[in-house]
Design an enzyme around this catalytic site. Structure first.
Site, PDB file in Angstrom:
ATOM      1  N   HIS A  93       0.829  -1.206   0.000  1.00 58.73           N
ATOM      2  CA  HIS A  93       0.000   0.000   0.000  1.00 58.73           C
ATOM      3  C   HIS A  93       0.866   1.260   0.000  1.00 58.73           C
ATOM      4  CE1 HIS A  93      -3.902  -2.047   1.625  1.00 58.73           C
ATOM      5  NE2 HIS A  93      -3.471  -2.560   0.482  1.00 58.73           N
ATOM      6  N   GLU A  95       0.847   3.942   1.785  1.00 52.95           N
ATOM      7  CA  GLU A  95       1.321   4.400   3.090  1.00 52.95           C
ATOM      8  C   GLU A  95       2.532   3.579   3.543  1.00 52.95           C
ATOM      9  OE1 GLU A  95      -3.294   4.511   3.223  1.00 52.95           O
ATOM     10  OE2 GLU A  95      -1.719   3.309   2.283  1.00 52.95           O
ATOM     11  N   CYS A 118      -6.285   1.529   5.188  1.00 53.22           N
ATOM     12  CA  CYS A 118      -6.848   0.275   5.707  1.00 53.22           C
ATOM     13  C   CYS A 118      -6.348   0.074   7.140  1.00 53.22           C
ATOM     14  CB  CYS A 118      -6.425  -0.895   4.824  1.00 53.22           C
ATOM     15  SG  CYS A 118      -4.656  -1.303   4.971  1.00 53.22           S
ATOM     16  N   CYS A 121      -2.446  -0.447   7.389  1.00 55.21           N
ATOM     17  CA  CYS A 121      -1.702   0.811   7.271  1.00 55.21           C
ATOM     18  C   CYS A 121      -1.946   1.697   8.482  1.00 55.21           C
ATOM     19  CB  CYS A 121      -2.055   1.529   5.970  1.00 55.21           C
ATOM     20  SG  CYS A 121      -1.408   0.670   4.516  1.00 55.21           S
TER      21      CYS A 121
END
Length: 182
Positions: A93, A95, A118, A121
């Site tokens: 992801h 992040e 999410c 993260c």
């Protein structure tokens, strides 16, 4: 020798100036640009992290592990097949990517991300002591992962807010980009 010009008005060079965008819009536009680099055919996400002085610390986008042959990755999002045949088993992801590229502390940082983080993260962001999440979209707001992420942020005292960029700003920016190509 320079001649002094008599009766000149030196104030002519002091004009009022201002930026067409604020800091939130500036960093979200950067996150949007980062998301454009993602090869994910379904969901492109970008992230920019900044310090208290509005200096960019790091940025990232959702993608695969650096240096691997991305053509070997299953980019589909059908969750009915085994995880090894889904993108979710391989994609990092935005992040997490930004965190992995940061050279220093992220404590007190603001995070600009195109999609609400999410729960996985959220755990990383809370562990790194970021202070605020500014997001563009919350399209998964009804999911369990999203509810957990929000609970993690609340428990960690990380504020979050949605940013809306006016269509006129996007149109103005698009016109500006086109002018650079002329």
């Amino acid at each position: 020798m320079t001649e002094k010009i008599e009766n000149s008005d030196w104030r002519v060079n002091y004009v009022s100036v201002s930026s067409q965008i604020n800091w939130d819009e500036y960093f979200m536009l950067q996150a949007m640009l980062a998301s454009y680099k993602s090869k994910d055919p379904n969901t492109k996400v970008g992230c920019v992290m900044v310090d208290a002085h509005n200096h960019q610390i790091t940025m990232g986008y959702n993608g695969t592990i650096a240096g691997i042959d991305e053509s070997l990755i299953p980019w589909g999002n059908n969750r009915e097949v085994p995880l090894e045949h889904q993108k979710y088993g391989y994609v990092i992801h935005s992040e997490a990517n930004a965190i992995s590229h940061a050279k220093g502390s992220l404590g007190g940082a603001k995070v600009y991300v195109t999609l609400f983080p999410c729960n996985e993260c959220a755990k990383l962001l809370a562990s790194h002591r970021v202070k605020e999440i500014i997001y563009l979209s919350d399209k998964y707001h009804d999911t369990q992962e999203n509810r957990i992420a929000k609970k993690i942020f609340q428990m960690s005292k990380i504020s979050y807010r949605q940013l809306t960029i006016p269509a006129s700003t996007i149109e103005s920016f698009t016109a500006y980009l086109r002018s650079l190509l002329s």
